[in-house]
Design a protein around this motif. Structure first.
Motif, short mmCIF file in Angstrom:
data_model
loop_
_atom_site.label_atom_id
_atom_site.label_comp_id
_atom_site.label_asym_id
_atom_site.label_seq_id
_atom_site.Cartn_x
_atom_site.Cartn_y
_atom_site.Cartn_z
N ARG A 1 0.82 -1.20 0.00
CA ARG A 1 0.00 0.00 0.00
C ARG A 1 0.86 1.26 0.00
NH1 ARG A 1 -4.76 -1.46 4.43
NH2 ARG A 1 -5.85 -3.04 3.13
N ASN A 2 1.95 1.17 0.83
CA ASN A 2 2.85 2.34 0.85
C ASN A 2 3.45 2.57 -0.54
OD1 ASN A 2 2.39 2.79 3.54
ND2 ASN A 2 4.09 1.47 4.19
N GLN A 3 3.85 1.42 -1.17
CA GLN A 3 4.43 1.57 -2.51
C GLN A 3 3.39 2.15 -3.48
OE1 GLN A 3 5.89 -2.26 -3.59
NE2 GLN A 3 7.70 -2.15 -2.20
N GLU A 4 2.18 1.68 -3.37
CA GLU A 4 1.14 2.22 -4.25
C GLU A 4 0.91 3.73 -3.98
OE1 GLU A 4 -2.29 -0.10 -3.66
OE2 GLU A 4 -1.55 -1.90 -4.72
N ALA A 5 0.95 4.01 -2.60
CA ALA A 5 0.76 5.44 -2.27
C ALA A 5 1.90 6.29 -2.84
CB ALA A 5 0.66 5.61 -0.75
N ILE A 6 3.14 5.74 -2.73
CA ILE A 6 4.30 6.49 -3.24
C ILE A 6 4.22 6.61 -4.76
CG2 ILE A 6 6.81 6.38 -3.52
CD1 ILE A 6 6.90 5.08 -0.74
N ALA A 7 3.81 5.41 -5.38
CA ALA A 7 3.66 5.48 -6.85
C ALA A 7 2.58 6.48 -7.24
CB ALA A 7 3.32 4.12 -7.40
N LYS A 8 1.54 6.48 -6.46
CA LYS A 8 0.47 7.45 -6.76
C LYS A 8 0.94 8.88 -6.60
CE LYS A 8 -4.29 8.49 -5.51
NZ LYS A 8 -5.43 8.17 -4.62
N GLU A 9 1.73 9.05 -5.51
CA GLU A 9 2.28 10.39 -5.29
C GLU A 9 3.20 10.80 -6.43
OE1 GLU A 9 4.17 10.34 -1.53
OE2 GLU A 9 2.32 10.27 -0.33
N MET A 10 4.03 9.76 -6.85
CA MET A 10 4.94 10.09 -7.96
C MET A 10 4.15 10.40 -9.22
SD MET A 10 7.91 10.03 -6.70
CE MET A 10 8.88 10.05 -8.19
N ARG A 11 3.06 9.66 -9.42
CA ARG A 11 2.25 9.98 -10.60
C ARG A 11 1.59 11.37 -10.43
NH1 ARG A 11 0.95 4.49 -10.26
NH2 ARG A 11 -0.95 4.98 -9.07
N GLU A 12 1.20 11.61 -9.20
CA GLU A 12 0.63 12.96 -8.98
C GLU A 12 1.66 14.05 -9.18
OE1 GLU A 12 -1.01 12.88 -5.12
OE2 GLU A 12 -2.79 11.70 -5.65
N ASP A 13 2.91 13.72 -8.70
CA ASP A 13 3.98 14.72 -8.92
C ASP A 13 4.24 14.91 -10.42
OD1 ASP A 13 4.27 15.09 -6.22
OD2 ASP A 13 5.91 13.62 -5.99
N ALA A 14 4.20 13.74 -11.14
CA ALA A 14 4.41 13.88 -12.60
C ALA A 14 3.28 14.68 -13.23
CB ALA A 14 4.51 12.51 -13.23
N ASP A 15 2.10 14.40 -12.77
CA ASP A 15 0.98 15.18 -13.31
C ASP A 15 1.09 16.65 -12.88
OD1 ASP A 15 -0.08 12.93 -14.46
OD2 ASP A 15 -1.38 12.44 -12.75
N ALA A 16 1.59 16.83 -11.67
CA ALA A 16 1.77 18.20 -11.19
C ALA A 16 2.85 18.93 -11.98
CB ALA A 16 2.12 18.21 -9.71
N TYR A 17 3.90 18.16 -12.35
CA TYR A 17 4.93 18.79 -13.17
C TYR A 17 4.38 19.18 -14.52
CZ TYR A 17 9.29 19.40 -15.69
OH TYR A 17 10.27 19.90 -16.50
N LYS A 18 3.52 18.28 -15.02
CA LYS A 18 2.94 18.61 -16.33
C LYS A 18 1.95 19.76 -16.22
CE LYS A 18 3.37 13.95 -18.20
NZ LYS A 18 2.67 12.78 -18.67
N ARG A 19 1.44 19.76 -15.05
CA ARG A 19 0.45 20.87 -14.97
C ARG A 19 0.95 21.88 -13.95
NH1 ARG A 19 -2.57 16.18 -14.78
NH2 ARG A 19 -2.66 16.34 -12.52
N LYS A 20 2.06 22.42 -14.21
CA LYS A 20 2.65 23.42 -13.32
C LYS A 20 1.71 24.61 -13.09
CE LYS A 20 7.49 22.64 -14.42
NZ LYS A 20 8.71 23.20 -14.93
#
Length: 1017
Positions: free
Chosen positions: A788-807
């Motif tokens: 779950r932690n890994q999924e949460a981190i992966a989700k966060e990383m995906r959110e960060d990637a999405d956040a980077y794309k959507r600065k």
């Protein structure tokens, strides 16, 4: 008096008619012992049993009901002559000449034995009636009283006075046990008071009594046991009953003709049973015997009655005149017949006077009976002989002859005539001595024992009758025998020769041709009265005829015997054959001889008939015996004088020989003394040398004996050691058994404890398995949380990637993002807190389990011994090692956290380089992030420092993390996989080490518990 012949009967009635209905009547054969009985005893504890002492020195007990042998007791070495039974019937004393034995009649075992010196001897040992006292009487007149239970001597009676000292032979005690009567070979009776222990009365019996053979008190139902009447059986066979208080003779039983040999009185005192010398048993009624004594006194008033009126006829008077038989009076109508009878009796009175006897027997009738049957009935023969010979039975005169003792001529009679029966020899000796004292000629008569022996053997139980029969025979049938003494009666032999010459000249000529005189063919028959050539029955049959006829009948019998034996006598040619013939039994019919005698008596002419030269029968006179002097007195006196002279000469020669022998003995003694002195000196010298040698030998023997003694002592010492060792082993054996039982109990306890420990270990193993099963879900929970932690981190990383794309969108929503970040951070912190809480709960569970195990161990340690304390120590060491293992695990975990911090520090340095470019732009966001992190750390302060830094680093601004998002994902994935594998490996290693450690501790504890058991065994 009633009589019955028991004979070969085994049962039957004693009385022809019972005296009373209550009287028991009958006899039964209990057992055939095949040997003589010496003593009897009744009144045992079991009333149907009685004791019998036999001639083989044994005692048997029989049952009268079953007729079987109950017991057989042995132990005596001589004949038992007395059996005494205790009042209870449970004990009995048997007495013999050398010992007395006490028997228990319940078990028939011997309890005690009285042994005495051979020189003393026992007279009698018996129980006192109704008491527990034993009285023992010895041949030295000593009397002792003993306690039956303890056999302690209670008292001893003093010696009787010397003026009336007798050797006690027989004893009797009253039923109350207070008076003891004692007697012996004297006419004195001693009465002892057992309570006062002294002699209080001496009773002198009549002079006819010379010895006392038996004593017994007569019981009375009304004297309370203090019996007053004493029965005394003397040597003459008469039992006299005397009152011991008044010393009066009450009555007597028995007679000289029918003497009593033994007697017994019934317990109630009603009957007296006596065994006579001829073998018969008489039973007397005491009531009848004492009838005259106990009858009431005569009345004082006497009444005179008138005579009955009757006519005295002549017939009555005639009946009173008869001298022979008693006849009944005839009726008056027969007076004429009675008159004729009276006349006949008067005319023949003097003719039949000598044929009529005082007892009613008629000699003529006896002769007719004898000729008809050939002999008298055996049952009445002795009675008929006594009547024919008209014996006077002079008891006093015979007693005077017997009192003179054994005649000198017959002192050595047994050497010339060796008779097996001592009783028969004694009777023969007394009879011959009485004849010698009666007339001196009989002491020198050599053939007198041969002539008297058959009569002695026939009348051995009645010596008076025997003497008078022989004396009558000598007076009548031996007439003129002693006129030519000491030669045979030549005149009598001449009569026999004349009769033989008249009736059988051929036989007499045969005797003359072979020089056979009447001293050979007649005198042997006369001097032995045919006892050598006839059997007992033939001899009795012959003398039935001899005593019933004239004295010449005996001489005619000699002639008839020769005539009836003429055939074998004519065939004899040698003198030895004739001697053998007339001294041994021959095959001859005595009835034919007797018939021939009667023929000779009738056909012999009067001039040569012996009855013309012999006197008729003359009976012995009453009161005193007649003087017998039908012999040449001068010859008898000459023989007596010659015998006295020869005896004196022999005495003189014996005296002279004695003097010579004494002188010779003195000379020999002196010579022997001289020779003895020299021999003594020589012997002394040799003895000295011998003694020296003997001393040396004795010294050597002493040394050898000492050596043997030392060896024996050593053996004894070894045996003593062995015995002590055996005793010690016997004493230690119970202790060893007890210790073995204790060890077995301890072994059972240890096995039970080990079994309990095994059960506890098994329970612990099960607990560990359960713990492993519990760890599996936790492990899965950890893996799930990690994923779950890994999924949460992966989700966060995906959110960060999405956040980077959507600065642009992120910047616009910058204000709202910290809020979202705070929420996310709060969720992570909450998860982390939950994980730590789970770990803490797990640690608490482990600690509780350890505390419980420790508590159980401590409880066990309180009940165990020191051997179980080591287990507690090992458990404590185990805990220490577990703590060390845990510490090691914690150190490894800390190292891993440090490694993670270094990697975070490297990541932070890279992120800081990217974050510097945007520092101005993110300043506000960093401040907000910093505030959010501080707010997040306040709820849980116990989070480790490495974890705080990890969270802080993970919560950096999103802008710094977006630069290397791809590298971060790859590194994070690798790190998580490695960490998962490492923790799994460490967890399994740790559980394996704990399991091995627990097994090793349990094995050590088990070995320590078994070691004391091995040492104890």
């Amino acid at each position: 008096m009633q009589s019955i012949n028991l004979g070969n009967k085994e049962s039957g009635k004693i009385w022809h008619r019972k005296p009373s209905p209550a009287t028991r009547d009958g006899f039964n054969l209990v057992q055939r012992t095949s040997q003589a009985c010496t003593a009897l005893a009744f009144n045992l504890h079991r009333k149907s049993e009685f004791l019998v002492a036999l001639a083989d020195y044994s005692i048997k007990c029989f049952d009268t009901v079953t007729r079987e042998l109950v017991s057989w007791m042995r132990g005596h070495e001589s004949s038992v002559f007395s059996i005494s039974v205790h009042a209870s019937g449970r004990y009995a004393i048997t007495t013999s000449s050398d010992t007395a034995q006490l028997w228990d009649l319940d078990t028939f075992q011997r309890k005690r034995k009285l042994n005495i010196l051979q020189s003393v001897g026992i007279q009698k040992v018996f129980f006192l009636p109704l008491s527990n006292t034993i009285l023992s009487c010895f041949k030295d007149n000593s009397i002792f009283a003993w306690e039956c239970d303890t056999l302690v001597c209670k008292y001893q009676l003093p010696a009787p006075p010397e003026s009336s000292s007798i050797l006690y032979k027989v004893f009797a005690v009253t039923r109350d046990g207070r008076i003891l009567a004692a007697g012996g070979k004297s006419n004195h009776l001693h009465l002892w008071c057992l309570e006062a222990k002294q002699l209080f009365r001496i009773i002198q019996m009549p002079t006819k009594v010379r010895a006392i053979r038996h004593l017994e008190f007569l019981p009375d139902s009304f004297d309370a046991g203090s019996n007053q009447v004493l029965g005394v059986l003397s040597q003459d066979g008469i039992m006299r009953f005397v009152n011991i208080q008044t010393c009066k003779l009450l009555f007597e039983i028995g007679s000289l003709d029918e003497g009593i040999s033994s007697s017994a009185i019934s317990p109630h005192g009603r009957y007296i049973a006596s065994i006579l010398e001829n073998g018969s048993l008489n039973i007397y009624s005491v009531q009848t015997l004492t009838k005259e004594i106990n009858k009431p006194p005569p009345p004082l008033v006497k009444v005179i009655e008138d005579l009955p009126k009757r006519k005295v006829n002549s017939g009555d008077l005639k009946m009173k005149v008869t001298s022979g038989r008693v006849q009944r009076p005839a009726k008056s109508r027969e007076n004429k017949i009675q008159a004729s009878i009276l006349k006949q009796n008067l005319t023949g009175n003097f003719e039949n006077k000598e044929n009529e006897f005082s007892d009613g027997l008629n000699k003529k009738r006896l002769q007719i009976l004898l000729k008809g049957y050939g002999e008298y009935p055996t049952k009445y023969r002795m009675f008929i002989w006594r009547s024919l010979l008209q014996l006077p039975e002079n008891h006093t005169a015979f007693s005077n002859l017997i009192d003179k003792g054994i005649h000198v001529a017959f002192l050595n009679l047994q050497k010339k005539y060796p008779i097996k029966s001592r009783k028969l020899l004694r009777v023969l000796q007394r009879t011959l001595s009485a004849l010698a004292h009666w007339s001196a000629i009989f002491s020198d008569t050599p053939y007198l024992p041969l002539l008297a022996f058959p009569f002695v053997k026939l009348f051995q139980n009645n010596q008076l009758i025997c003497f008078e029969v022989v004396a009558t025979l000598l007076i009548n049938w031996c007439q003129h025998w002693f006129e030519y003494f000491p030669n045979p009666p030549i005149n009598i032999l001449s009569m026999i020769e004349n009769v033989l010459a008249f009736h059988d000249k051929e036989l007499l000529q045969h005797f003359i041709n072979h020089d056979i005189t009447s001293q050979l063919y007649a005198w042997p028959l006369l001097e032995t009265v045919f006892s050598e050539v006839l059997t007992r029955e033939e001899w009795l049959k012959l003398f039935d005829n001899v005593f019933s006829n004239h004295p010449s009948f005996l001489l005619m019998t000699v002639v008839a015997y020769n005539i009836c034996s003429r055939a074998p006598l004519l065939n004899c040619n040698l003198k030895d054959d004739f001697e053998f013939f007339f001294h041994h039994r021959n095959n001859l019919d005595i009835s034919a001889v007797i018939r021939e005698v009667y023929r000779l008596m009738d056909t012999t002419p009067a001039d040569i008939h012996p009855d013309s030269m012999l006197d008729v029968f003359v009976a012995l006179t009453k009161g005193q015996y007649p003087v017998f002097n039908q012999y040449p007195k001068f010859i008898a006196d000459y023989q007596t004088q010659e015998r006295e002279r020869i005896r004196n000469d022999q005495l003189d020669s014996l005296r002279e020989r004695q003097v010579v022998e004494d002188m010779q003995a003195e000379v020999d003694q002196q010579r022997a003394e001289d020779e003895g002195w020299y021999q003594t000196q020589e012997l002394l010298r040799k003895a000295e040398e011998t003694r020296r040698e003997m001393l040396l030998q004795e010294e050597e023997k002493m040394i050898q004996q000492r050596q043997k003694l030392a060896a024996v002592k050593r053996e004894l010492k070894v045996k003593e050691v062995h015995l002590q060792d055996a005793a010690r082993r016997r004493l230690l054996q119970p202790q060893q058994d007890q210790r073995e039982m204790e060890l077995r109990r301890l072994d059972d306890e240890i096995e039970r404890k080990v079994h309990m420990r095994d059960r506890e270990i098994a329970a612990t193993a099960k607990d560990l398995e359960m713990r492993c099963l519990e760890l599996e879900p936790q492990k899965r929970l950890y893996e799930k949380n990690l994923s779950r932690n890994q999924e949460a981190i992966a989700k966060e990383m995906r959110e960060d990637a999405d956040a980077y794309k959507r600065k642009v969108d992120l910047e616009e929503h910058m204000f709202h993002r910290p809020i979202g970040t705070d929420q996310t951070q709060n969720q992570k912190t909450q998860k982390l807190i939950e994980e730590n809480l789970a770990k803490a709960e797990q640690a608490c569970l482990n600690t509780d389990w350890r505390i419980q195990a420790l508590h159980k161990q401590r409880c066990d340690d309180l009940h165990r011994n020191e051997c179980y304390q080591e287990v507690a120590k090992l458990l404590r060491k185990n805990r220490k090692k577990e703590m060390e293992v845990l510490n090691a695990v914690m150190e490894g975990e800390a190292k891993k956290w440090e490694e993670a911090e270094e990697k975070d520090f490297h990541l932070k340095s890279e992120k800081k380089a990217a974050a510097l470019s945007d520092a101005s732009r993110r300043w506000f966001l960093e401040n907000e992030t910093h505030d959010a992190l501080e707010n997040a750390q306040h709820p849980y302060h116990k989070v480790p420092r490495c974890q705080d830094e990890w969270v802080a680093s993970s919560c950096l601004p999103r802008t710094s993390q977006l630069k290397d998002i791809s590298e971060m994902e790859s590194l994070t994935q690798i790190s998580l996989n490695q960490r998962k594998t490492h923790w799994d490996t460490m967890e399994w290693d740790l559980m394996e080490r704990v399991r091995n450690l627990r097994q090793r501790l349990a094995t050590q504890a088990r070995n320590r518990c078994q070691t004391p058991h091995l040492l104890a065994t």
